[in-house]
Structure formats: structure tokens, C-alpha cells
Design an enzyme around this catalytic site. Sequence first.
Site, PDB file in Angstrom:
ATOM      1  N   ASP A 194       0.834  -1.198   0.000  1.00 43.29           N
ATOM      2  CA  ASP A 194       0.000   0.000   0.000  1.00 43.29           C
ATOM      3  C   ASP A 194       0.870   1.249   0.000  1.00 43.29           C
ATOM      4  O   ASP A 194       2.088   1.196   0.211  1.00 43.29           O
ATOM      5  CB  ASP A 194      -1.029   0.006   1.127  1.00 43.29           C
ATOM      6  CG  ASP A 194      -0.413   0.129   2.505  1.00 43.29           C
ATOM      7  OD1 ASP A 194       0.803   0.399   2.603  1.00 43.29           O
ATOM      8  OD2 ASP A 194      -1.146  -0.031   3.497  1.00 43.29           O
ATOM      9  N   ILE A 195       0.246   2.378  -0.272  1.00 43.70           N
ATOM     10  CA  ILE A 195       0.952   3.653  -0.385  1.00 43.70           C
ATOM     11  C   ILE A 195       1.264   4.192   1.005  1.00 43.70           C
ATOM     12  O   ILE A 195       0.375   4.274   1.866  1.00 43.70           O
ATOM     13  CB  ILE A 195       0.110   4.678  -1.172  1.00 43.70           C
ATOM     14  CG1 ILE A 195      -0.209   4.137  -2.567  1.00 43.70           C
ATOM     15  CG2 ILE A 195       0.832   6.016  -1.283  1.00 43.70           C
ATOM     16  CD1 ILE A 195      -1.174   5.005  -3.360  1.00 43.70           C
ATOM     17  N   GLU A 237      -5.988   2.324  -0.871  1.00 41.75           N
ATOM     18  CA  GLU A 237      -4.675   2.455  -1.510  1.00 41.75           C
ATOM     19  C   GLU A 237      -3.879   1.154  -1.431  1.00 41.75           C
ATOM     20  O   GLU A 237      -2.664   1.141  -1.613  1.00 41.75           O
ATOM     21  CB  GLU A 237      -3.878   3.580  -0.835  1.00 41.75           C
ATOM     22  CG  GLU A 237      -3.341   3.294   0.546  1.00 41.75           C
ATOM     23  CD  GLU A 237      -4.342   3.462   1.678  1.00 41.75           C
ATOM     24  OE1 GLU A 237      -3.933   3.525   2.841  1.00 41.75           O
ATOM     25  OE2 GLU A 237      -5.565   3.529   1.395  1.00 41.75           O
TER      26      GLU A 237
END
Length: 323
Positions: A194-195, A237
Site C-alpha cells: 500500500d501507499i 490504496e
Amino acid sequence: MPAADFDMNEIHWLMDMFNTVDVGLVVLDRDYKVCIWNGFMENHSGLLPSAVKDKDIFDLFPSIDEQWFRGKTESVFVLKNRSFTIWEQQPYIFKFKNYRPITGKADHMYQSSTIIPLSTITGEVGHICIIIYDVTDEAMNKLELEQVNQKLEQMSRTDSLTTLANRGYWETTLRKEFKRLKRSEGVCSLLMFDIDHFKRVNDDYGHSGGDEAIRHISDLLKKTLRETDTAGRYGGEEFVVTLVDTDNEGAQIFAERLRSLIEKSSIFYDNKQIQITVSVGFAAYTSDFDKHEQWIEAADLALYHSKETGRNKVTGYTSDMKK
């Protein structure tokens, strides 16, 4: 009315119907030479009956699939039974242009047919009659419906923002891969990432900027995938990738290459440059997993470890990991 006049009228009516009926009528002899050619066939082929009479049908129409056509007709000659063809199996026998305005999308006439044995007075079948039906409207309606259904099916399994697989479809493919591995004891790895600090991206650049970041990552991900891999947007995300036939070492190489690629890339949105990094976790398949959900949990634990130990890094799952 004299009998002779009546017979002539009857013949005239039959000939009129023969030439104006909205189906093709073709009579072939045992050598596949044309004996009868009605108005429908003349109108759509542009060939007069006199031009085709006693000519070999395969010479006249090289586009006919001769092996398939003989397979259909020989049984009629020998067994004296009718035969049928449908456009789904073979789009046409005679390649005619489509003249119907309603189905202008078709470049040729779709055809179904009935092939009838014509017996002599001694009971032998020396000729066959082929009835050609123009089923272009029906065919196009069905083909267009199939295309719409395929598009709807594609939409139902695709994430609209990234065009990656959505969570439901991705997990379905993972479940199938898990069952395959249980049977074959092969290798496969599951990667989740994920970001980092995605909330800051949304706060600094708005949700549109956040969406642009998600699209950017999905584009980079697609460029790194092999045809056998399946990537999906797991939620928000967070992304997931099923790396088929990939062991622990291969997953580490893939994950590090992806992480580095994202770190070095830039996103330009609203005249601003956005830099992002990702945290990655992966888990190679092991027979210790009883359910595919345990495999997901293992990759998620590895991802959690990356985030807890500094972010922008790759971590492989080990059995001693605990949240």
C-alpha cells in the site's frame, strides 16, 4: 377452364413463387453441379441461372468450405435424410454481402440452411435441394447481446479507477490458485502493498490527487506483471498480486523491483509533483495454509511488518510474525 390452361397457370404460379420467395433455393446433382438457381440466389450473387447452370458449385464459390460442405451433403445423398446447418457453427455457405439496412454492421449475410434429398421415381437420391435462410438480423442481435454481456462481466470484475481486478474477482482467482496448489504442490507467492502516508497525499493534493496516485501505481504495476500474474486493488490504496510459479526468492526480486520503480517515479498533478513510496509484504505458498484466507493474512502480516519498521521496504512472511 381447360385442363391444359389450368396446368399452365399452376406452373406459372410455381415459377413465380420459386423466384420471389425470400429464401435461396439451389438444386445440385451428384457431381455438385448446379441444376436450379432461384431469384434469391441470383439477386444476392449477381449470377444469372444461365451463368451457373451445370457449373461446379465449388468453382463458382471458392469460399465454400468444401470439406465441411461435403460432410453435410454426402449423408443426405447416402442416407436420404435431411440435414441442417446453423450460422453459429458456420456463418454462411455462400458468402453474400449484407444488404439489410437494419443489420448494417454485418459485412456478410449470416445463413442457416436445410438440405433436402430429391429422390427419383426409383427411390435413388440423385439431387439435393439446399434452402438458404437469411438469419443476419437474428445473428447480429445474438452477437451484440453476447458482446454486451461480456462487457458487463468485465465491468463486474474490474476496479473502475485502476482497471485492475477488483477485490472480489481477484480473491476468486486466488482461491482457484490455492486449490490448484493443494493438488499439485507447486509454488506461488502472494504480494500485498500500500501507499505510504496516503492520508497526507489526500490532505495535500485532494482526493483527485490521491486518485491520480492510485492510477499511477496501477499503471506501473501493470508494466511489471507477467501474463500469468493477477493484480488487483484490494481496497483504498492497497494492492495485491498473485505471482504464479514464483518462489520466495522470485517474489523478493519482484517486490523490490516494484518498490524501487515506484520510489523513483514522479506524479505530476495540477502543476505539482507528487512523490510516493510503498510498503510491501509477501508470502510464498506453504502447505501449512489450510485456507486461502490464511495466505492473505500471512502476506498482510508481512506488509504490517514493513510499515512498522520504517515503510518503503519489502518484507517476506515468516511463521514467527505476530501483530
